[in-house]
Design an enzyme around this catalytic site. Structure first.
Site, PDB file in Angstrom:
ATOM      1  N   ARG A  86       0.812  -1.220   0.000  1.00 22.58           N
ATOM      2  CA  ARG A  86       0.000   0.000   0.000  1.00 22.58           C
ATOM      3  C   ARG A  86       0.845   1.270   0.000  1.00 22.58           C
ATOM      4  O   ARG A  86       0.508   2.272   0.632  1.00 22.58           O
ATOM      5  CB  ARG A  86      -0.971   0.013   1.203  1.00 22.58           C
ATOM      6  CG  ARG A  86      -1.863  -1.213   1.299  1.00 22.58           C
ATOM      7  CD  ARG A  86      -2.750  -1.364   0.060  1.00 22.58           C
ATOM      8  NE  ARG A  86      -3.439  -2.645   0.099  1.00 22.58           N
ATOM      9  CZ  ARG A  86      -2.992  -3.746  -0.523  1.00 22.58           C
ATOM     10  NH1 ARG A  86      -1.890  -3.697  -1.242  1.00 22.58           N
ATOM     11  NH2 ARG A  86      -3.654  -4.870  -0.439  1.00 22.58           N
ATOM     12  N   SER A 144     -10.753   0.417   3.793  1.00 26.35           N
ATOM     13  CA  SER A 144      -9.784   0.158   4.856  1.00 26.35           C
ATOM     14  C   SER A 144      -9.171   1.475   5.326  1.00 26.35           C
ATOM     15  O   SER A 144      -8.494   2.163   4.559  1.00 26.35           O
ATOM     16  CB  SER A 144      -8.682  -0.782   4.352  1.00 26.35           C
ATOM     17  OG  SER A 144      -9.224  -2.028   3.981  1.00 26.35           O
ATOM     18  N   GLU A 185      -4.104   4.666   6.472  1.00 22.97           N
ATOM     19  CA  GLU A 185      -3.692   4.697   5.071  1.00 22.97           C
ATOM     20  C   GLU A 185      -4.446   5.770   4.273  1.00 22.97           C
ATOM     21  O   GLU A 185      -4.336   5.861   3.058  1.00 22.97           O
ATOM     22  CB  GLU A 185      -3.862   3.336   4.411  1.00 22.97           C
ATOM     23  CG  GLU A 185      -5.280   2.822   4.278  1.00 22.97           C
ATOM     24  CD  GLU A 185      -5.353   1.591   3.365  1.00 22.97           C
ATOM     25  OE1 GLU A 185      -5.280   1.762   2.148  1.00 22.97           O
ATOM     26  OE2 GLU A 185      -5.480   0.472   3.904  1.00 22.97           O
TER      27      GLU A 185
END
Length: 344
Positions: free
Chosen positions: A166, A243, A338
């Site tokens: 990521r 997420s 994130e």
């Protein structure tokens, strides 16, 4: 190229949170980009890029820096000397979900596990988008981008993009604006091996099996919908960014301890060993629908954060901090957000 002023950014994001853009520039034709570069010569900083707003949190005070929204669409399939291998050139603003559907219909394998992920294709290398055992790094050949530091268009090979779990050189940086991407895909009747148990169970096949890509994509969509990870899957929980936290890396005694507790600890494509962030959130004592701050709660179907009426960027950040601290206190594992933050 269309330029607008004083544009509310909240409706352009999936969280529906945030203030205004002082100026918003939208592109549907890449041919207009040089004009924008000329206009930006007097700007003290590069623009902020916004695709479909599915992984961003806009500040309550908005954004004074010009916001660039890539809405360019289109893809082109190029044959190679290898009859089973093709190159696919995709414009940065092309929706990822449309790309995946097109590839499957063309009998091209390598991105079928990414079905249902929102956002533009141009955003995929930024955090090396991935799901259920596939990552963009598996198929990405190169990225064409505008380098604001060098003041010219550049082509970066995948190896130069710093692709990891990521992350990439593009993450948390405004040096580059992604213009187009080149993927290398394989012609095949069967998918890459299914390595995630939930997808294999949905397909009713053993782990490691390969099945027609369309079947894999449908199974992935079913699994994602059960978790509320498809934007149209739940009206109640649709104000989401998927997420919120990275799956944290664990090793040695920590990984063994978590496995003993029943945690899903797995080896990821980058070679790291990571544990599910949603499992940690549940383990830390957060129930589904758990209220966190005004307008922000845990989703009703999955252990991630969603927004309701009255939510603000400040409240969402506070909720992130509450979850982060309690997970660390209860499990000893530190989560890292994130989310891409936009604004002043």
């Amino acid at each position: 190229m269309r330029v607008s002023y004083g544009v509310p950014l909240a409706p352009l994001t999936t969280l529906r949170i945030g203030g205004q853009a002082t100026s918003l520039v939208e592109f549907q034709e890449l041919a207009d980009f040089p004009d924008f570069v000329e206009e930006m010569r007097h700007s003290p900083a590069p623009p902020v890029c916004l695709g479909e707003g599915s992984n961003v949190l806009v500040g309550d005070q908005g954004c004074a820096t010009p916001v660039l929204r890539m809405a360019t669409r289109g893809l082109r399939v190029r044959e190679t000397d290898d009859r089973d291998r093709v190159l696919v050139e995709v414009q940065a603003g092309h929706p990822l979900r449309d790309l995946v559907e097109t590839l499957i219909s063309e009998g091209l394998v390598g991105m079928e596990m990414l079905a249902g992920i929102p956002g533009t294709t141009g955003a995929t290398p930024v955090q090396n988008v991935g799901a259920y055992g596939q990552e963009v790094s598996d198929t990405l050949r190169s990225v064409q981008a505008w380098d604001w530091e060098l003041g010219r268009r550049v082509t970066l090979n995948a190896s130069e993009c710093g692709l990891g779990h990521r992350t990439s050189i593009f993450k948390r940086s405004r040096r580059w604006t992604v213009l187009s991407l080149l993927f290398s895909l394989r012609r095949a009747e069967l998918s890459t091996p299914v390595t995630y148990r939930s997808v294999a169970e949905e397909l009713d096949v053993p782990l490691g099996s390969s099945v027609p890509p369309a079947q894999v994509a449908q199974a992935v969509l079913t699994v994602r919908r059960r978790k509320g990870m498809v934007l149209d899957s739940s009206e109640k929980d649709r104000r989401s960014i998927g997420s919120v936290f990275f799956s944290p890396e664990v090793g040695g005694p920590t990984a063994a301890r978590l496995r003993d507790l029943g945690a899903p600890v797995a080896r990821f494509p980058d070679g790291s060993t990571r544990v599910s962030a949603s499992w940690l959130i549940r383990q830390a004592g957060f129930d589904l629908n758990h209220p966190l701050t005004h307008g922000v709660r845990i989703s009703s179907v999955h252990h991630t954060l969603v927004a309701d009426e009255g939510a603000s960027a400040a409240a969402f950040c506070q909720a992130v901090d509450i979850v982060l601290r309690q997970v660390l206190d209860r499990t000893g594992v530190l989560l890292t957000p994130e989310i891409d933050f936009i604004g002043d």
